[in-house]
Design a protein around this motif. Structure first.
Motif, mmCIF file in Angstrom:
data_model
loop_
_atom_site.group_PDB
_atom_site.id
_atom_site.type_symbol
_atom_site.label_atom_id
_atom_site.label_comp_id
_atom_site.label_asym_id
_atom_site.label_seq_id
_atom_site.Cartn_x
_atom_site.Cartn_y
_atom_site.Cartn_z
ATOM 1 N N LYS A 19 6.697 -2.377 5.563
ATOM 2 C CA LYS A 19 6.657 -1.485 4.394
ATOM 3 C C LYS A 19 5.421 -0.595 4.443
ATOM 4 C CE LYS A 19 10.192 -2.884 1.879
ATOM 5 N NZ LYS A 19 11.398 -2.106 1.873
ATOM 6 N N ALA A 20 4.263 -1.173 4.778
ATOM 7 C CA ALA A 20 3.020 -0.398 4.849
ATOM 8 C C ALA A 20 3.109 0.667 5.941
ATOM 9 C CB ALA A 20 1.833 -1.326 5.109
ATOM 10 N N GLY A 22 5.869 2.045 7.047
ATOM 11 C CA GLY A 22 6.814 3.044 6.547
ATOM 12 C C GLY A 22 6.154 4.025 5.594
ATOM 13 N N ARG A 23 5.331 3.504 4.673
ATOM 14 C CA ARG A 23 4.611 4.378 3.736
ATOM 15 C C ARG A 23 3.628 5.279 4.480
ATOM 16 N NH1 ARG A 23 4.690 -0.361 0.700
ATOM 17 N NH2 ARG A 23 2.537 -0.852 1.290
ATOM 18 N N ALA A 24 2.938 4.722 5.476
ATOM 19 C CA ALA A 24 1.973 5.515 6.239
ATOM 20 C C ALA A 24 2.680 6.625 7.018
ATOM 21 C CB ALA A 24 1.189 4.617 7.189
ATOM 22 N N ALA A 26 5.477 8.114 6.174
ATOM 23 C CA ALA A 26 5.856 9.130 5.179
ATOM 24 C C ALA A 26 4.636 9.958 4.789
ATOM 25 C CB ALA A 26 6.481 8.474 3.954
ATOM 26 N N GLY A 27 3.490 9.306 4.629
ATOM 27 C CA GLY A 27 2.265 10.007 4.281
ATOM 28 C C GLY A 27 1.810 10.976 5.360
ATOM 29 N N GLU A 35 13.779 2.574 7.092
ATOM 30 C CA GLU A 35 13.154 1.256 7.007
ATOM 31 C C GLU A 35 12.381 0.988 8.283
ATOM 32 O OE1 GLU A 35 14.319 -3.400 6.053
ATOM 33 O OE2 GLU A 35 15.881 -2.051 6.734
#
Length: 79
Positions: A19-20, A22-24, A26-27, A35
Motif C-alpha cells: 500500500k505504501a 502504491g501511494r508513493a 501515485a505521488g 494494486e
C-alpha cells in the motif's frame, strides 16, 4: 543448482508495504497502478544436482523458514 523462492502475501492478507509503495508511485505521478503487493525473492545456490531433489529441498526451506505459510504463499523455480 540454482533455486529461486518467491514469497508473496496470500490474497486477502493486508500488505501495508505494498500500500505504501502504491501511494508513493501515485505521488510520483505514475497512473494506472491498481494494486501493489510486496514480496521477497530468495536465490539459493544448492549443492544438489538433481532438479527434483533441489526443488524438494527449496520447498522444505520455504515451508520451514523462508515463508510464513499462514499468511504467505511461495513459488519455487529450479534451473
Amino acid at each position: 543448482m540454482k533455486a529461486r523462492v518467491t514469497v508473496m502475501p496470500k490474497a486477502g492478507v493486508l500488505d501495508p508495504e505494498g500500500k505504501a509503495i502504491g501511494r508513493a508511485l501515485a505521488g510520483l505521478g505514475f497512473q494506472g497502478v491498481d494494486e501493489v503487493r510486496a514480496g521477497k525473492v530468495f536465490e539459493l545456490d544448492l549443492a544438489e544436482t538433481d532438479p527434483a531433489k533441489a526443488r524438494a529441498v527449496a520447498e522444505e526451506m520455504a515451508r520451514k523458514l523462508l515463508a510464513n505459510t499462514v499468511i504467505e504463499s511461495f513459488r519455487v523455480e529450479v534451473g
